[in-house]
Write an enzyme that holds these catalytic residues in place. Sequence first.
Site, short mmCIF file in Angstrom:
data_model
loop_
_atom_site.label_atom_id
_atom_site.label_comp_id
_atom_site.label_asym_id
_atom_site.label_seq_id
_atom_site.Cartn_x
_atom_site.Cartn_y
_atom_site.Cartn_z
N HIS A 54 0.80 -1.24 0.00
CA HIS A 54 0.00 0.00 0.00
C HIS A 54 0.83 1.28 0.00
CE1 HIS A 54 1.03 0.19 4.25
NE2 HIS A 54 0.60 1.44 4.25
C1 UD1 Z 1 -2.01 6.12 5.39
C2 UD1 Z 1 -0.69 6.64 5.97
C3 UD1 Z 1 0.34 5.52 6.01
C4 UD1 Z 1 -0.21 4.28 6.70
C5 UD1 Z 1 -1.53 3.89 6.04
C6 UD1 Z 1 -2.14 2.68 6.69
C7 UD1 Z 1 -0.22 9.01 5.49
C8 UD1 Z 1 0.63 9.94 4.69
N1 UD1 Z 1 -0.12 7.72 5.17
O1 UD1 Z 1 -1.76 5.77 4.05
O2 UD1 Z 1 1.47 5.96 6.73
O3 UD1 Z 1 0.72 3.23 6.57
O4 UD1 Z 1 -2.43 4.99 6.13
O5 UD1 Z 1 -3.18 2.17 5.93
O6 UD1 Z 1 -0.93 9.45 6.36
N2 UD1 Z 1 -8.96 5.14 0.89
C9 UD1 Z 1 -10.21 4.56 0.87
N3 UD1 Z 1 -10.85 4.39 2.06
C10 UD1 Z 1 -10.32 4.78 3.25
C11 UD1 Z 1 -9.06 5.38 3.26
C12 UD1 Z 1 -8.38 5.56 2.07
O7 UD1 Z 1 -10.72 4.18 -0.17
O8 UD1 Z 1 -10.96 4.56 4.30
C13 UD1 Z 1 -8.22 5.29 -0.39
C14 UD1 Z 1 -8.47 6.59 -1.10
O9 UD1 Z 1 -8.34 6.34 -2.47
C15 UD1 Z 1 -7.29 7.42 -0.63
C16 UD1 Z 1 -6.19 6.38 -0.56
O10 UD1 Z 1 -6.83 5.20 -0.12
O11 UD1 Z 1 -7.00 8.49 -1.47
C17 UD1 Z 1 -5.05 6.74 0.36
O12 UD1 Z 1 -5.55 7.01 1.69
P1 UD1 Z 1 -4.71 7.96 2.67
O13 UD1 Z 1 -5.39 8.06 3.97
O14 UD1 Z 1 -4.33 9.22 1.97
O15 UD1 Z 1 -3.33 7.20 2.86
P2 UD1 Z 1 -2.98 5.64 3.03
O16 UD1 Z 1 -2.40 5.17 1.75
O17 UD1 Z 1 -4.10 4.87 3.62
#
Ligand code: UD1
Length: 367
Positions: free
Chosen positions: A207
């Site tokens: 991820h």
């Molecule tokens: C975040 C953390 C990372 C951690 C990870 C655990 C930051 C910079 N990164 O990354 O350190 O290891 O969480 O999972 O804070 N999305 C969904 N549903 C959700 C959440 C996210 O669909 O409930 C999708 C969306 O497309 C979103 C993408 O995942 O844009 C990324 O989510 P985001 O919270 O920005 O960062 P993570 O990759 O989850």
Amino acid sequence: MKVVSIVGARPQLVKLAPIAAAFAKTDHKHVIVHTGQHYDVNLSDVFFSGLGIPDPDVHLGIGSGSHGVQTGNTLAALDPVLAAESPDWVLVYGDTNSTLAGALSAVKQHLPVAHLEAGLRSFNRRMPEEHNRVLTDHAADLLLAPTEEAMRHLAAEGLAGKSVLAGDVMVDVCLRMRDAVRAGQHPQPQLPPGIDPTQPYLLATLHRAENTDDPRLLAELIASLAALPLPVALLAHPRLVAKAGEQGLKLAQGSVHVGRPLGYAAMVAAVIGSVGVVTDSGGLQKEAYLLDRPCTTLRTETEWIETLEGDWNRLVARPSALSAQEWIDTATRPAPAAPRGLPYGDGRAAERVVQFLAGGLPGSSLA
Ligand code: UD1
């Protein structure tokens, strides 16, 4: 004492569980603020229900966005919440955008900030997490380090005076769940269709932005998993699904069977049921180590360097740089026989965290 915990992303909820349980045994007031960075049921709600965490007192509903939008919106939304609560400590966890926003909101309001899981470093400034953790450590008043190595990093940055070795709270929750799984208190996890849990399989997650956001690298990593001679249970984070979709990349190829992210007990059971783990997750590297499964980490470096000792964890940033046979031999290697110490602590870190917070600011008359 009143403590506000700020959480938002999946790994923070895992760390919150033992902290909330430790506070529940005291008279201290513990307020939980969920930023809403993670909002999918299987990235958020299942951790509250599965780990027995009280419902958040405040939910900010921030959701996804670019780093600036997500961090900025969280910061703005936290200001009035922290002003109203006026706690003795604001406790922030790990290295996400929610961590940095929490630390900034608190310090600007002169509220004492403690950083749980302080001092971890990858020394890779391409990672958003590295900025978040460095900035949070330098802003915070109390640094709760999980390992001796983290203490050394903090000392090297001139932060020794506000650092304490608390141990790793993830050990608390991981070992408790391991025992519950072994005692049969949880049903078998729902592995992706096509994975027979009674036969050898590898467990995989992917991820990190460094891996998911580069189309060529992502295609290469999925092809490497697909070429392994054992079934691979790929528990796909929404970010991976979204990026693969954008890039027109099919995740279910060759040995790869795609499933949803699991709740914590199911994840622990899935690791125990596997013959090994392939991941770019920090938490999962350590869970594999604690649960006696060899791990192959798809990154150039790790913050959890203790897992590398004795070959429990191996770093492979580009499987394609290895020969096909070397990659297979690495990802399917058996668990090492070498004994290990307890580099992550004894499973009682959360109680220690509460004691450190109750002791007040380092160097203050309360300490
Ligand atoms: C975040 C953390 C990372 C951690 C990870 C655990 C930051 C910079 N990164 O990354 O350190 O290891 O969480 O999972 O804070 N999305 C969904 N549903 C959700 C959440 C996210 O669909 O409930 C999708 C969306 O497309 C979103 C993408 O995942 O844009 C990324 O989510 P985001 O919270 O920005 O960062 P993570 O990759 O989850």
